[in-house]
Design an enzyme around this catalytic site. Structure first.
Site, PDB file in Angstrom:
ATOM      1  N   LYS A   1     -21.702  63.897 -26.042  1.00  0.00           N
ATOM      2  CA  LYS A   1     -22.226  64.021 -26.383  1.00  0.00           C
ATOM      3  C   LYS A   1     -21.926  65.116 -25.581  1.00  0.00           C
ATOM      4  CE  LYS A   1     -26.034  63.460 -28.807  1.00  0.00           C
ATOM      5  NZ  LYS A   1     -25.852  62.545 -29.788  1.00  0.00           N
TER       6      LYS A   1
HETATM    7  N1  GLU Z   1     -25.641  62.426 -33.365  1.00  0.00           N
HETATM    8  C1  GLU Z   1     -25.289  61.280 -33.982  1.00  0.00           C
HETATM    9  C2  GLU Z   1     -26.136  60.816 -33.104  1.00  0.00           C
HETATM   10  O1  GLU Z   1     -26.536  60.529 -32.350  1.00  0.00           O
HETATM   11  C3  GLU Z   1     -24.459  61.103 -34.622  1.00  0.00           C
HETATM   12  C4  GLU Z   1     -22.843  60.878 -33.873  1.00  0.00           C
HETATM   13  C5  GLU Z   1     -21.707  61.179 -34.981  1.00  0.00           C
HETATM   14  O2  GLU Z   1     -22.094  60.401 -35.879  1.00  0.00           O
HETATM   15  O3  GLU Z   1     -20.592  61.606 -33.550  1.00  0.00           O
HETATM   16  O4  GLU Z   1     -25.883  59.021 -33.441  1.00  0.00           O
END
Ligand code: GLU
Length: 448
Positions: free
Chosen positions: A138
């Site tokens: 993240k």
């Molecule tokens: N931000 C989204 C999540 O928390 C998508 C993450 C992604 O597609 O890599 O799942």
């Protein structure tokens, strides 16, 4: 559990102490004594429950509780008016055992390193649970994107990308949108990365614009996955989705399309909130008309065919389905006992604290956890990455069919595991994910 001394390389005594405490403390049966917890405490507490259940060692626990790699960067921005502002950004890569790291990038004034750590850990479990070949990551920048021009956001994004460039790439770590970022942000990241390596690399991010190699169906994938799982959960309890009542917290990337899909599936969406307030209509909101109102005014507040509602009270409505689709920690020890929904399907990451989970379980509320419920987003991110790496594009129908099949299969697996072992859906899902990550780790072995 193997009794062995836990030593965390690099020595973080507070972490070590915390992990010991979590692993040895008995399950708390009532939350009254538990103070508000942070997302990282919540994520680590969920992991500790599962480690205890699986009987894994302290050393493995320490590895899984700790990100493999964290990068904090300063992001200086030349403002439109000529002066410089400085922001702090992070990228946390929690695990690589099953493949490159994967996860969103968040722009919010509330971003902290600990929050990003929690979100990265949840990404690891989410990817493992859906059996996509990634670890979790993240990123975040502590910035309120609403305060900046498009040009300023582009410069912030490009500078942040150049700072984290050494650790991202299509086989290293693949960012995607999260709160406060969108497909334009991904286009800037892809361009900055591509310019730096000298050729176009569409696989470095997902959630791109379609015309730059994005996947059909990606932008609504999280919401569609939430809807599939919500319908399965209601049917599991013998309730027909048609005519069932629903409340959706959040009208952003996840909540907006989730409300639309739920309404299309015949549910009565009676309440929707955003960061400015909430609206209620006992006979069901016209979600398309509400979306048009939000596009025109910037908020759900003041929607003509509705009554105003206290946004906090939306979580306590007597509905069949509650979809928290905003931020972490909204259902906590203090309000959990007042939640009257039959099913909670977590569109957001980490909306329910462990203390709240225990209260909800005692009260018979079925909670479909984030790592299952909102996994449609990363699932179609994976489809996008596969398509981009092969330069071969699927139809919207192929994407949606594969999404439905894999979300349904994941639901069935988690439901069966939970029934077999007498666990909540969250503990079952986390357990399955932790087992998969651990198996990959064991097969690869610990280097050196
Ligand atoms: N931000 C989204 C999540 O928390 C998508 C993450 C992604 O597609 O890599 O799942």
């Amino acid at each position: 559990m193997t009794a062995q001394t836990s030593t965390i390389p690099g020595g973080d005594p507070s972490l070590e102490h915390e992990l010991r405490r979590l692993a040895s403390s008995p399950a708390v049966t009532h939350a009254a004594v538990i103070p508000e917890s942070t997302p990282l405490e919540d994520a680590r507490s969920q992991l500790a429950d599962v480690i205890r259940l699986l009987g894994y060692s302290d050393g493995l626990h320490a590895m899984l509780a700790t990100a493999r790699r964290e990068l904090t960067v300063a992001v200086p921005l030349r403002r439109d008016r000529g002066d410089i502002s400085l922001f702090v950004g992070h990228r946390v890569q929690h695990n690589f055992s099953r493949g490159p790291a994967k996860g969103g990038l968040r722009y919010s004034p509330h971003v902290t390193l600990d929050e990003v750590r929690a979100l990265a850990m949840w990404m690891t479990w989410k990817c493992a649970l859906l059996d996509v070949p990634y670890g979790g990551a993240k990123g975040g920048i502590r910035i309120d994107p609403r305060d900046f021009s498009v040009g300023e956001l582009e410069r912030v994004t490009r500078r942040y990308t150049s700072e984290i460039l050494p650790i991202i790439g299509p086989s290293q770590d693949i960012p995607a949108p999260d709160i406060g970022t969108d497909e334009q942000t991904m286009a800037w990241i892809m361009d900055t990365y591509s310019v730096s390596v000298g050729h176009t690399v569409p696989g470095v991010v997902t959630g791109k614009p379609i015309s730059l190699g994005g996947s059909l169906g990606r932008s609504s994938a999280t919401s569609l996955g939430v809807t599939h799982v919500a319908i399965k959960a209601l049917e599991h309890l013998g309730r027909s989705p048609r005519g069932a009542s629903a409340a959706v917290q959040g009208f952003g990337k996840v909540g907006r399309d989730a409300a639309r899909f739920l309404s299309d599936a015949g549910l009565n969406v009676v309440a929707i909130s955003d960061q400015y307030g909430a609206v209620f209509a006992g006979g069901g909101l016209d979600v398309a008309a509400l979306a048009a109102h939000v596009d025109a005014t910037g908020s759900v507040v003041g929607f003509p065919e509705s009554e105003p509602l206290d946004a906090e009270l939306l979580l306590e409505l007597d509905v069949d389905l509650l979809v928290p689709a905003a931020v972490e920690g909204v259902i906590h020890a203090e309000n959990a006992a007042r939640v009257r929904a039959t099913v909670i399907v977590e569109g957001a990451n980490g909306p329910t604290s462990p203390a709240a989970d225990r209260i909800l379980a005692d009260n018979g509320v079925l909670v479909v956890p984030d790592i299952l419920a909102n996994a449609g987003g990363v699932l179609v991110s994976y489809f996008e990455w596969v398509q981009a790496n092969q330069a071969y594009w699927w139809t919207a129908n192929e994407v949606e069919t594969k999404l439905a099949d894999r979300m349904t299969a994941a639901w069935v697996n988690v439901r069966d595991y939970s029934a077999k072992h007498g666990l909540t859906l969250r503990t079952a899902a986390t357990s399955m994910a932790v087992e998969r990550v651990t198996e990959a780790h064991r097969l690869r072995g610990l280097y050196p």
